[in-house]
Design an enzyme around this catalytic site. Sequence first.
Site, mmCIF file in Angstrom:
data_model
loop_
_atom_site.group_PDB
_atom_site.id
_atom_site.type_symbol
_atom_site.label_atom_id
_atom_site.label_comp_id
_atom_site.label_asym_id
_atom_site.label_seq_id
_atom_site.Cartn_x
_atom_site.Cartn_y
_atom_site.Cartn_z
ATOM 1 N N CYS B 128 0.814 -1.222 0.000
ATOM 2 C CA CYS B 128 0.000 0.000 0.000
ATOM 3 C C CYS B 128 0.852 1.280 0.000
ATOM 4 O O CYS B 128 0.585 2.219 -0.758
ATOM 5 C CB CYS B 128 -0.963 0.000 1.178
ATOM 6 S SG CYS B 128 -0.228 -0.533 2.731
ATOM 7 N N HIS B 241 -3.032 6.392 4.570
ATOM 8 C CA HIS B 241 -1.593 6.457 4.784
ATOM 9 C C HIS B 241 -1.091 7.818 4.297
ATOM 10 O O HIS B 241 -1.579 8.334 3.277
ATOM 11 C CB HIS B 241 -0.875 5.393 3.956
ATOM 12 C CG HIS B 241 -0.920 4.017 4.535
ATOM 13 N ND1 HIS B 241 -1.692 3.663 5.608
ATOM 14 C CD2 HIS B 241 -0.258 2.878 4.176
ATOM 15 C CE1 HIS B 241 -1.509 2.372 5.878
ATOM 16 N NE2 HIS B 241 -0.653 1.882 5.031
#
Lengths: 339, 339
Positions: B128, B241
């Site tokens: 990710c 994130h």
Amino acid sequence: MKHFNVVIVGATGAVGQELIKVLEERNFPVKELKLCATSRSAGKVLFFRGRPHTVEVTTPDSFEGMDIALFAGGAASKEFGPAAVERGAVVVDNSSTFRMDPAVPLIVPEVNPEDVKWHKGIIANPNCSTILLVVALKPIHDAARIKRVVVATYQAVSGAGREGIDELTAQTKAVLEQREVKPEVFPYQIAFNLIPHIDVFMDLDYTKEEWKMVKETQKIMHDESIAVTATTVRVPVYRSHSEAVNIETERKITAAEARRLLGEFPGIVVMDDPAGKKYPMPLFTSHRDEVFVGRIREDNSIPNGLNIWVVADQIRKGAATNAVQIAELVVKYGCLARG
Amino acid sequence: MKHFNVVIVGATGAVGQELIKVLEERNFPVKELKLCATSRSAGKVLFFRGRPHTVEVTTPDSFEGMDIALFAGGAASKEFGPAAVERGAVVVDNSSTFRMDPAVPLIVPEVNPEDVKWHKGIIANPNCSTILLVVALKPIHDAARIKRVVVATYQAVSGAGREGIDELTAQTKAVLEQREVKPEVFPYQIAFNLIPHIDVFMDLDYTKEEWKMVKETQKIMHDESIAVTATTVRVPVYRSHSEAVNIETERKITAAEARRLLGEFPGIVVMDDPAGKKYPMPLFTSHRDEVFVGRIREDNSIPNGLNIWVVADQIRKGAATNAVQIAELVVKYGCLARG
């Protein structure tokens, strides 16, 4: 041993209350302690060495007979700093007001203690993120000369004082209870969020906080050739600041050598044992005075580089502890205004 | 238009449920959707296009007649990936199992879509943090060739799936109510804390997560000369994130030029107006598919450098959306195993 009259300006805030604690813990030679604040907080009672002290409103006359004036930060420094100096107190100032003034030393006691000797009444306490950074950089710089630093910060809400701490708690409760969040201290919700914006925006779209890390580092280290670039970010943590620091040095330095140099430096605790899951975290460093360094790794991307992870309590070493350590230097070197 | 039989393995987890949503939102040409998971989750009912689907236990036979198998991640990929390929399904795998296998393409559709053409049954979805990074790097690399990247991450708890999300909530409540915190998913308390340790420790004391950012970036960009060094940190944020990225390029690139290049690149939203307090934050980017880039600044410390701040939803672009985009490429380029 000689004892001194000390006044704390901004005594009721997060840093102010910590100053009282640190003076007590470090057994600073206090004769009389005076606590001052704005009229909003005057009349509050705080304890020092078990004795109650009533907070007074700061006025120019608050500094009469005082040897050392510890300013916790904010607007009071500009308003009362010069008056304190005129009345014979040595000012240790935690605000950013005087930091870049060439006539004012900017001191981290582990790094540039001798600078205390040339003060002219005011000594500046650096920005909290800068203090952490320069303590960790100094032993590396002495051994291998630092050319460039890339730093990303993870800054606790205590950087905005008691109000910042209270806002994180209130917002966190609101989010968990699915109530509306109203930001007051920070520009946006900080609970479960990150805000890449601390202080105002300035040149090249860097924030003032980011420029402080550049300019203050160079001033404290007496080396304008150290290139620093910073991205500063507020995180939902209460009181320890963390920093991911990438360092490029002139001379190659191994991780083992860095670990040794950092471990031998005063004020640093190396916490670096990956196999034992040991690395600094706000959970372990809060309410401690040291700067914690871990995740020490040779940089895989350049020949002479290091990555380190630095954490320290923003209110302690980032503010109150560093200020009291400066006051200790003033006493040690006998640089008081009055004999 | 042709429609396809699709199976999701790990359908009940955070990424699995998002895969169902994304297939629906992007109107993927699904003929039959089969949902699989471990025996613990079998029997659960999930909805796709308003119709209930009962979750089945994954077995090798789950892939009979399936055209595309979306693996949400975890141990199932190794256990069932080859069986899925044998039965004629094209596997899009979100685990790290096959990513560095030279026979397996590793794809971010905005960056290296053509790599889908040489797959041999399995296509890997990158880590990710790497997905976010390479999307932001690609337009800069194309214009000015990137020599080196220094990245510090601020990773959400959703990277550890539903259990990570639940742990942050439970621990936050415990801290606020002054109850004891027992870490289960993360190595230490994550509520109001930061953990500079994601995945296991490996060479040079970097974590596997940090090495993934180095190696996967080079593979996706087809350029092993891009030097990347990373520090990865878990933060108490739910699902986006963030990354502080420092980029050194061969050719000088101005902030204005970077802003234009990033803004023109597919899949990126530039959110960069300091005066208007606009910059990416998890608060605004969660449940969105794009990669958000802001705080675009020329690096003050070197001649050819940039600092950027990148944020994206880890479960969407960091996992489910990227996987469905890969499946779309498989359909577009006609690279299914069956005609």
